[in-house]
Write a protein that holds these residues in place. Structure first.
Motif, PDB file in Angstrom:
ATOM      1  N   UNK A  13      78.066  37.954  29.481  1.00 15.53           N
ATOM      2  CA  UNK A  13      76.889  38.610  28.916  1.00 15.53           C
ATOM      3  C   UNK A  13      76.363  37.849  27.706  1.00 15.53           C
ATOM      4  N   UNK A  14      77.265  37.390  26.859  1.00 19.61           N
ATOM      5  CA  UNK A  14      76.865  36.641  25.669  1.00 19.61           C
ATOM      6  C   UNK A  14      76.210  35.312  26.048  1.00 19.61           C
ATOM      7  N   UNK A  15      76.776  34.622  27.006  1.00 30.80           N
ATOM      8  CA  UNK A  15      76.200  33.334  27.396  1.00 30.80           C
ATOM      9  C   UNK A  15      74.831  33.513  28.058  1.00 30.80           C
ATOM     10  N   UNK A  16      74.651  34.553  28.858  1.00 32.97           N
ATOM     11  CA  UNK A  16      73.340  34.801  29.470  1.00 32.97           C
ATOM     12  C   UNK A  16      72.298  35.144  28.416  1.00 32.97           C
ATOM     13  N   UNK A  17      72.680  35.957  27.438  1.00 33.97           N
ATOM     14  CA  UNK A  17      71.754  36.352  26.372  1.00 33.97           C
ATOM     15  C   UNK A  17      71.339  35.156  25.531  1.00 33.97           C
ATOM     16  N   UNK A  18      72.287  34.356  25.106  1.00 37.26           N
ATOM     17  CA  UNK A  18      71.946  33.198  24.268  1.00 37.26           C
ATOM     18  C   UNK A  18      71.148  32.165  25.059  1.00 37.26           C
ATOM     19  N   UNK A  19      71.401  32.055  26.348  1.00 38.39           N
ATOM     20  CA  UNK A  19      70.617  31.135  27.171  1.00 38.39           C
ATOM     21  C   UNK A  19      69.155  31.600  27.244  1.00 38.39           C
ATOM     22  N   UNK A  20      68.940  32.905  27.405  1.00 33.92           N
ATOM     23  CA  UNK A  20      67.570  33.431  27.420  1.00 33.92           C
ATOM     24  C   UNK A  20      66.871  33.145  26.087  1.00 33.92           C
ATOM     25  N   UNK A  21      67.578  33.308  24.971  1.00 40.17           N
ATOM     26  CA  UNK A  21      66.988  32.996  23.666  1.00 40.17           C
ATOM     27  C   UNK A  21      66.592  31.528  23.596  1.00 40.17           C
ATOM     28  N   UNK A  22      67.477  30.665  24.064  1.00 39.29           N
ATOM     29  CA  UNK A  22      67.223  29.230  23.985  1.00 39.29           C
ATOM     30  C   UNK A  22      66.013  28.832  24.826  1.00 39.29           C
ATOM     31  N   UNK A  23      65.874  29.422  25.987  1.00 42.84           N
ATOM     32  CA  UNK A  23      64.739  29.106  26.850  1.00 42.84           C
ATOM     33  C   UNK A  23      63.455  29.663  26.248  1.00 42.84           C
ATOM     34  N   UNK A  24      63.529  30.839  25.671  1.00 42.20           N
ATOM     35  CA  UNK A  24      62.339  31.506  25.137  1.00 42.20           C
ATOM     36  C   UNK A  24      61.875  30.909  23.809  1.00 42.20           C
ATOM     37  N   UNK A  25      62.780  30.556  22.933  1.00 41.14           N
ATOM     38  CA  UNK A  25      62.433  30.119  21.571  1.00 41.14           C
ATOM     39  C   UNK A  25      62.903  28.687  21.342  1.00 41.14           C
ATOM     40  N   UNK A  26      62.047  27.742  21.625  1.00 42.83           N
ATOM     41  CA  UNK A  26      62.402  26.313  21.494  1.00 42.83           C
ATOM     42  C   UNK A  26      62.703  25.922  20.047  1.00 42.83           C
ATOM     43  N   UNK A  27      62.016  26.529  19.082  1.00 41.07           N
ATOM     44  CA  UNK A  27      62.260  26.188  17.672  1.00 41.07           C
ATOM     45  C   UNK A  27      63.680  26.574  17.265  1.00 41.07           C
ATOM     46  N   UNK A  28      64.131  27.742  17.670  1.00 43.74           N
ATOM     47  CA  UNK A  28      65.494  28.171  17.369  1.00 43.74           C
ATOM     48  C   UNK A  28      66.509  27.227  18.016  1.00 43.74           C
ATOM     49  N   UNK A  29      66.206  26.815  19.227  1.00 44.93           N
ATOM     50  CA  UNK A  29      67.083  25.869  19.918  1.00 44.93           C
ATOM     51  C   UNK A  29      67.192  24.562  19.134  1.00 44.93           C
ATOM     52  N   UNK A  30      66.076  24.077  18.606  1.00 42.84           N
ATOM     53  CA  UNK A  30      66.099  22.840  17.821  1.00 42.84           C
ATOM     54  C   UNK A  30      66.923  23.004  16.551  1.00 42.84           C
ATOM     55  N   UNK A  31      66.806  24.154  15.893  1.00 43.46           N
ATOM     56  CA  UNK A  31      67.599  24.414  14.689  1.00 43.46           C
ATOM     57  C   UNK A  31      69.085  24.365  15.016  1.00 43.46           C
TER      58      UNK A  31
END
Length: 48
Positions: A13-31
């Motif tokens: 569940x945690x990995x699916x949630x964080x993956x959705x965040x990463x796909x949705x918010x590219x700026x957060x992924x870069x940080x």
């Protein structure tokens, strides 16, 4: 290998949630990429 279903469920569940965040918010992924590549890399941790 450990096969404990409660832990596997939480991990999945945690990995699916964080993956959705990463796909949705590219700026957060870069940080997080900067943090993992520079701030928390093995050399930095050894020097600390």
């Amino acid at each position: 290998m450990i096969d404990w279903q409660p832990l596997l469920g939480v991990d999945g569940a945690l990995s699916r949630t964080t993956h959705r965040w990463a796909v949705h918010d590219r700026a957060l992924t870069q940080v997080f990429r900067v943090l993992t590549d520079w701030a928390w890399d093995p050399l930095t941790m050894r020097l600390v």
